[in-house]
Design a protein around this motif. Structure first.
Motif, PDB file in Angstrom:
ATOM      1  N   LEU A 135       0.799  -1.222   0.000  1.00  0.00           N
ATOM      2  CA  LEU A 135       0.000   0.000   0.000  1.00  0.00           C
ATOM      3  C   LEU A 135       0.832   1.271   0.000  1.00  0.00           C
ATOM      4  O   LEU A 135       0.265   2.365   0.003  1.00  0.00           O
ATOM      5  N   SER A 136       2.142   1.168   0.003  1.00  0.00           N
ATOM      6  CA  SER A 136       2.984   2.360   0.059  1.00  0.00           C
ATOM      7  C   SER A 136       4.308   2.051  -0.614  1.00  0.00           C
ATOM      8  O   SER A 136       4.624   0.885  -0.885  1.00  0.00           O
ATOM      9  N   PRO A 137       5.124   3.070  -0.879  1.00  0.00           N
ATOM     10  CA  PRO A 137       6.481   2.794  -1.333  1.00  0.00           C
ATOM     11  C   PRO A 137       7.304   2.176  -0.203  1.00  0.00           C
ATOM     12  O   PRO A 137       6.961   2.275   0.973  1.00  0.00           O
ATOM     13  N   VAL A 138       8.369   1.510  -0.590  1.00  0.00           N
ATOM     14  CA  VAL A 138       9.319   0.977   0.391  1.00  0.00           C
ATOM     15  C   VAL A 138      10.392   2.044   0.587  1.00  0.00           C
ATOM     16  O   VAL A 138      11.131   2.368  -0.341  1.00  0.00           O
ATOM     17  N   VAL A 139      10.450   2.599   1.798  1.00  0.00           N
ATOM     18  CA  VAL A 139      11.298   3.760   2.077  1.00  0.00           C
ATOM     19  C   VAL A 139      12.364   3.368   3.083  1.00  0.00           C
ATOM     20  O   VAL A 139      12.078   2.703   4.084  1.00  0.00           O
ATOM     21  N   SER A 140      13.596   3.797   2.826  1.00  0.00           N
ATOM     22  CA  SER A 140      14.714   3.562   3.736  1.00  0.00           C
ATOM     23  C   SER A 140      15.253   4.890   4.225  1.00  0.00           C
ATOM     24  O   SER A 140      15.418   5.835   3.443  1.00  0.00           O
TER      25      SER A 140
ATOM     26  N   CYS B  46      -2.006   4.144  -0.788  1.00  0.00           N
ATOM     27  CA  CYS B  46      -2.954   4.041  -1.903  1.00  0.00           C
ATOM     28  C   CYS B  46      -4.185   3.218  -1.529  1.00  0.00           C
ATOM     29  O   CYS B  46      -4.691   2.468  -2.370  1.00  0.00           O
ATOM     30  N   PHE B  47      -4.654   3.330  -0.286  1.00  0.00           N
ATOM     31  CA  PHE B  47      -5.907   2.652   0.050  1.00  0.00           C
ATOM     32  C   PHE B  47      -6.897   3.670   0.577  1.00  0.00           C
ATOM     33  O   PHE B  47      -6.560   4.853   0.777  1.00  0.00           O
ATOM     34  N   ASP B  48      -8.142   3.229   0.814  1.00  0.00           N
ATOM     35  CA  ASP B  48      -9.214   4.170   1.113  1.00  0.00           C
ATOM     36  C   ASP B  48      -9.174   4.711   2.532  1.00  0.00           C
ATOM     37  O   ASP B  48     -10.084   5.441   2.940  1.00  0.00           O
TER      38      ASP B  48
ATOM     39  N   GLN C 188      13.588   4.931  15.724  1.00  0.00           N
ATOM     40  CA  GLN C 188      14.666   4.191  15.078  1.00  0.00           C
ATOM     41  C   GLN C 188      14.576   4.405  13.574  1.00  0.00           C
ATOM     42  O   GLN C 188      13.474   4.512  13.018  1.00  0.00           O
ATOM     43  N   LEU C 189      15.707   4.451  12.911  1.00  0.00           N
ATOM     44  CA  LEU C 189      15.751   4.564  11.462  1.00  0.00           C
ATOM     45  C   LEU C 189      15.867   3.176  10.847  1.00  0.00           C
ATOM     46  O   LEU C 189      16.372   2.248  11.464  1.00  0.00           O
ATOM     47  N   GLY C 190      15.377   3.041   9.622  1.00  0.00           N
ATOM     48  CA  GLY C 190      15.428   1.738   8.958  1.00  0.00           C
ATOM     49  C   GLY C 190      14.630   1.772   7.667  1.00  0.00           C
ATOM     50  O   GLY C 190      14.383   2.837   7.084  1.00  0.00           O
ATOM     51  N   THR C 191      14.197   0.596   7.204  1.00  0.00           N
ATOM     52  CA  THR C 191      13.432   0.443   5.963  1.00  0.00           C
ATOM     53  C   THR C 191      12.010   0.051   6.322  1.00  0.00           C
ATOM     54  O   THR C 191      11.791  -0.935   7.033  1.00  0.00           O
ATOM     55  N   PHE C 192      11.020   0.822   5.822  1.00  0.00           N
ATOM     56  CA  PHE C 192       9.631   0.654   6.220  1.00  0.00           C
ATOM     57  C   PHE C 192       8.736   0.518   4.986  1.00  0.00           C
ATOM     58  O   PHE C 192       9.061   0.996   3.895  1.00  0.00           O
ATOM     59  N   ALA C 193       7.577  -0.111   5.196  1.00  0.00           N
ATOM     60  CA  ALA C 193       6.551  -0.218   4.160  1.00  0.00           C
ATOM     61  C   ALA C 193       5.225  -0.556   4.817  1.00  0.00           C
ATOM     62  O   ALA C 193       5.184  -1.190   5.878  1.00  0.00           O
ATOM     63  N   LEU C 194       4.131  -0.125   4.170  1.00  0.00           N
ATOM     64  CA  LEU C 194       2.782  -0.454   4.630  1.00  0.00           C
ATOM     65  C   LEU C 194       2.246  -1.617   3.802  1.00  0.00           C
ATOM     66  O   LEU C 194       2.279  -1.571   2.564  1.00  0.00           O
ATOM     67  N   VAL C 195       1.762  -2.646   4.476  1.00  0.00           N
ATOM     68  CA  VAL C 195       1.175  -3.811   3.819  1.00  0.00           C
ATOM     69  C   VAL C 195      -0.227  -3.998   4.369  1.00  0.00           C
ATOM     70  O   VAL C 195      -0.443  -3.949   5.587  1.00  0.00           O
TER      71      VAL C 195
END
Length: 921
Positions: free
Chosen positions: A586-591, A610-612, A661-668
């Protein structure tokens, strides 16, 4: 006169012929015998008779063949006149004295006959051959129902014989088919009948069938059959039989083609078998489990119907709750043993661990030294021995405590010395004029780098910060709660933080990062990466045109620390997120990183989704990649815990992540029912220059996030494409139905479609699983003239068995629509609208609870952030977190005067606390 006598002969010749037949037959036969066998000269009378016979196609026969009737070796055949070319009729007979043609009951003039005499070498019989030519004009003189015919008549001394009639017709083939084949859409393995009635023609036209310009041969492919009335039968329709079919009629005159009939063989979808039931979603108590199937047995093709019913079944389940083990009571102490110790035990039986519960933590055996009186070894030694032993033990403990105190004092001295050395930097940075000055935004320029583009060097230790900070306002003034905005104009000022190191090459920083162990998966795309050097003043990193930014609030980085921080968006070819079941990205993969840096307070990572945004329809999880590259669930939207290091603020199109914390995130996300919908963005492109009649329109279907749109724009720019219409947003529901696209209402006088089918289709799973973040289909059109530049049409988009949307397109193919432009990327103190010192004063005023509610809680309510009250309350400075979120939301569109109005509405009586004197600013 005999009826078989040619009427067209001259009278003198007729008389001679009769005289020879009636009175001089013997003389003529004798002459013929002599001329054949002896080749000698004859008398003048005989010579006269023979000359007359040759002129009238008459000959005498030898006596041996005088009783034979003539028979035909070659009879005239039916002929067709093609255009204006005459036809030739031939008649050959033996033995014959004369041969004449009769056409439509009239004798053909003897001058039109071409006579040729030979002798059959086998029988020695004379052979006579006569030919005539028939022209188109002769045939056209015959009107009515009668056909033009000819036959030949042969004579011998015994009698006459007539040949068969030969019919002469004018050949033609009309242009229009009496019945043409019609296009059809048929299911797989269905029988197909294509009818064809060829044009009228003489001779009757032969018919053949073509598929995509290739001749169909039923002998080589038994699946085809051509009936006697020229219809084509496809016994069992196959996918390979999809194509354009043409009926071809031909005869000796011409060859005609029917209009093509499109046969589209579609495949209706079929369900696969159900998967096994998943494990219960609840670890303890009531939950649900599911199983799924896919519409792939077979997959719908060419517009075939999708599978009816659900592809996911859910069932309630009850999971046995895990039972954590519990210790029983300690047993009684044992008797003091010979080693001067005693012990006691306990068991993990109250309750015993079960169903995956945790084992008891701690020791199940505990020992204790016995006192000197209880120890068997101390008997007989007296009380004095036991007292002496205790005194030595105390002395040992005192010595250890003294050593620890010395070490602590030494550490404190070292820390004080170190802090004094750092005072030079902090004194420079903490200049109040810097902290209260409004900052002018600055953009990224790779070669003329400013604050954001300070290139970090991971191989050296940076102990200071460099950048130029300029005031936003020129006019002096003071802040007043009752008169004017929250932030009045501040005096001029230009302050520089000195020391530090610059690196002018942006690619070098990305290259150095990617060589580190953790950063080897980072993309080396400088256009999609932002980075900078930051200290306690904070700042902001923004990736242009993606909606992705990282806000580093003031004091998030501890004083005395300087971090090189990067922000990048991962492309699908660089990092593929594993998705299970019905999950979708549902989102870009951001680091952002580097991971592991120490933060004093959470940063805010902003990214599109990109969801409702209706959590009743979705189970949305935030995933984070750990050091080993494994993705872990760290947060469930709507069930955030304030004690966790992550918290999300969900907006209509954006997610704001508070992270310590910093890292790599994404919404699923995983849809809870069919009402869940993803937002798709439809974008139309075409070739920048079109010099041919053919014109292609590419329709992209992508997630409605700015980073995907930017990626498609970059790709189309490299391909020479151009944007021909504004993007459109479509809600794509979890109905398991495919997406169909079609173009209608084109001006038929100028344009036509070259597609075989009426629409194009994108499978549901290609869109829903998110593994391909953008898909596209191409509509190929053809303009009838190169001068045609205007195109008006309707683009229809719909899910099968669902409501659709229609978009009007009206554009000029010779004109361009401007491509996207990059937004500004900012970093450093200039990323904030509220100056640092004023921010600190606001926080100190609103953080303290106020009896009438005029504190940070009212500020959250006025900014419509009241649902996050518990999260704000868990922070040391709730006001500071609220202002951080306001900065993240309103940096590009925020009006600081509106914030000042909100502060005035709170109605604090201590408004003078916000006064900022000229000396302070």
């Amino acid at each position: 006169m005999d009826s078989t006598t040619p009427l067209t002969q001259p009278r003198a010749h007729k008389a001679e012929l009769c005289h020879c037949q009636l009175y001089s037959m013997q003389l003529c036969l004798s002459f013929f015998t002599l001329s054949v066998h002896l080749s000698a000269s004859v008398s003048s009378s005989a010579s006269f008779a023979c000359t007359s016979s040759e002129h009238t196609a008459t000959a005498t026969l030898p006596a041996a063949f005088s009783d034979l009737l003539p028979h035909f070796l070659v009879e005239p055949e039916d002929e067709y006149i093609v255009k204006n070319k005459p036809v030739t009729l031939t008649c050959r007979s033996t033995p014959a004295t004369q041969i004449y043609f009769k056409c439509n009951g009239e004798w053909v003039h003897q001058d039109d006959h071409l006579i040729e005499r030979t002798v059959d070498p086998a029988t020695a019989l004379p052979v006579m051959q006569v030919t005539i030519d028939i022209t188109r004009q002769q045939v056209e003189k015959i009107f009515g129902l009668d056909e033009y015919w000819c036959q030949c008549v042969a004579w011998s001394t015994t009698g006459t014989q007539k040949s068969q009639k030969a019919y002469i017709r004018i050949a033609y083939l009309r242009k229009n088919f009496e019945e043409e084949p019609q296009g059809k859409e048929v299911a797989l393995d269905q029988e197909v009948l294509l009818r064809c009635h060829p044009p009228e023609g003489v001779p009757q036209a032969e018919v053949e069938w073509q598929r995509n310009e290739d001749v169909i041969d039923p002998a080589s492919d038994p699946n085809f059959f051509i009936t006697t009335d020229h219809n084509l039968v496809i016994k069992n329709a196959r996918l390979a039989d999809t194509g354009n079919y043409t009926c071809v009629a031909k005869n000796i005159v011409a060859r005609r083609k029917s209009t093509s009939a499109t046969v589209l063989v579609y495949v209706n979808g079929g369900w696969s078998t159900w998967t096994t039931w998943s494990s219960c979603s609840a670890v303890c108590g009531r939950g649900w489990q599911k199983r799924s199937r896919s519409c792939t047995n077979p997959t719908p093709l060419n517009g075939g119907t999708s599978c009816e019913g659900q592809n996911v079944q859910k069932s309630a389940c009850v999971a046995t709750c895990p039972v954590d083990g519990g210790w029983s009571e300690w047993s009684k102490w044992s008797a003091c043993g010979a080693d001067c110790s005693m012990w006691r035990t306990r068991e993990c039986t109250q309750p015993s661990p079960g169903t995956g519960g945790k084992e008891c933590q701690g020791l199940d055996l505990q020992s204790l030294n016995c006192t000197s009186e209880q120890c068997p070894q101390s008997e007989g030694k007296g009380v004095h021995y036991g007292y002496s032993y205790g005194a030595e033990d105390v002395a040992l403990y005192v010595g250890m405590v003294a050593v620890a105190l010395c070490l602590t004092l030494l550490l404190i001295v070292v820390v004080l010395v170190y802090r004094r050395k750092k005072e030079g930097l902090d004194a420079d940075v903490a200049d109040s004029s810097i902290l209260t000055t409004g900052f002018q935004p600055m953009g990224i320029k790779p070669k003329n780098s400013h604050l954001l583009t300070i290139q970090p060097d991971l191989t050296t230790t940076t102990t200071s910060y460099q950048g130029t900070l300029r005031s936003r306002h020129d006019a002096p003034g003071k802040f007043s709660m009752t008169n004017g905005p929250l932030l009045d104009p501040l005096p001029n000022g230009s302050h520089t933080l000195h020391n530090g190191k610059l690196n002018s090459d942006p690619a070098e920083f990305v290259s150095r990062l990617s060589t580190q162990t953790y950063f080897k998966t980072l993309p080396r795309d400088v256009a999609n990466t932002s980075y900078g050097t930051f200290n306690f003043l904070g700042g902001r990193l923004t990736i242009p045109s993606t909606g992705i930014s990282l806000l580093i609030p003031p004091e998030a980085i501890p004083r005395g620390k300087i971090y090189e921080i990067y922000l990048t968006v991962q492309r699908k070819e660089d990092l593929r997120l594993p998705l299970a079941g019905c999950q979708t990205l549902l989102s870009p993969v951001v680091s952002c990183g580097p991971p592991g840096v120490v933060l004093s307070r959470p940063v805010i990572l902003s990214m599109d989704h990109c969801f409702d945004a209706c959590l009743d329809n979705w189970a949305v999880r935030l995933k984070k990649q750990n050091y080993e590259g494994v993705w872990e669930d760290i947060l469930l939207m709507g069930e955030e815990l304030v004690s966790e290091p992550y918290y999300c603020q969900l907006e209509a199109e954006t997610c704001r992540l508070f992270s310590e914390q910093l890292g790599t995130f994404a919404l699923v996300g995983e849809s809870l029912h069919m009402g869940a919908a993803k937002r798709l963005r439809l974008v139309l492109f075409s070739d920048a220059y079109c010099s041919t009649l053919e014109y292609n329109i590419r329709v992209y279907c992508m997630d409605d996030t700015q980073d995907v749109f930017k990626e498609v724009m970059q790709m189309e720019r490299q391909l020479g494409g151009r944007l021909i219409d504004e993007p459109h947003v479509l809600l794509f529901k979890d109905s398991y139905h495919n997406l169909r696209l079609s173009i209608h209402d084109m001006p038929q006088a100028h344009w036509r479609s070259k597609l075989l089918a009426g629409y194009q289709e994108i499978p549901f799973y290609h869109i829903w699983n998110g593994s391909q973040r953008y898909l596209h289909c191409t509509f190929t059109l053809e303009r009838l003239s190169l001068s045609t530049c205007e195109l008006t049409c309707q683009l229809c988009v719909w899910q099968v068995e669902g409501e659709g949307q229609s978009f009007s397109l009206d554009f000029n193919i010779a004109k361009f629509l401007l491509m996207d432009s990059n937004a500004t990327a900012l970093a450093g103190p200039s990323a904030f609208q509220i100056p640092y010192l004023i921010r600190q004063k606001i926080c100190s005023s609103l953080d303290a609870p106020c009896p009438n509610g005029a504190d940070w809680r009212m500020l959250a309510q006025r900014l419509k952030l009241e649902r996050h009250m518990s999260f704000f309350a868990s922070k040391a400075s709730p006001t500071s977190v609220i202002l951080d979120l306001w900065e993240a939301q309103h940096f590009h569109s925020g009006n600081i005067n509106q914030l000042a109005t909100v502060m005035a509405d709170i109605g604090k009586q201590e408004a003078m606390i916000f006064l900022v004197s000229d000396g302070e600013c």
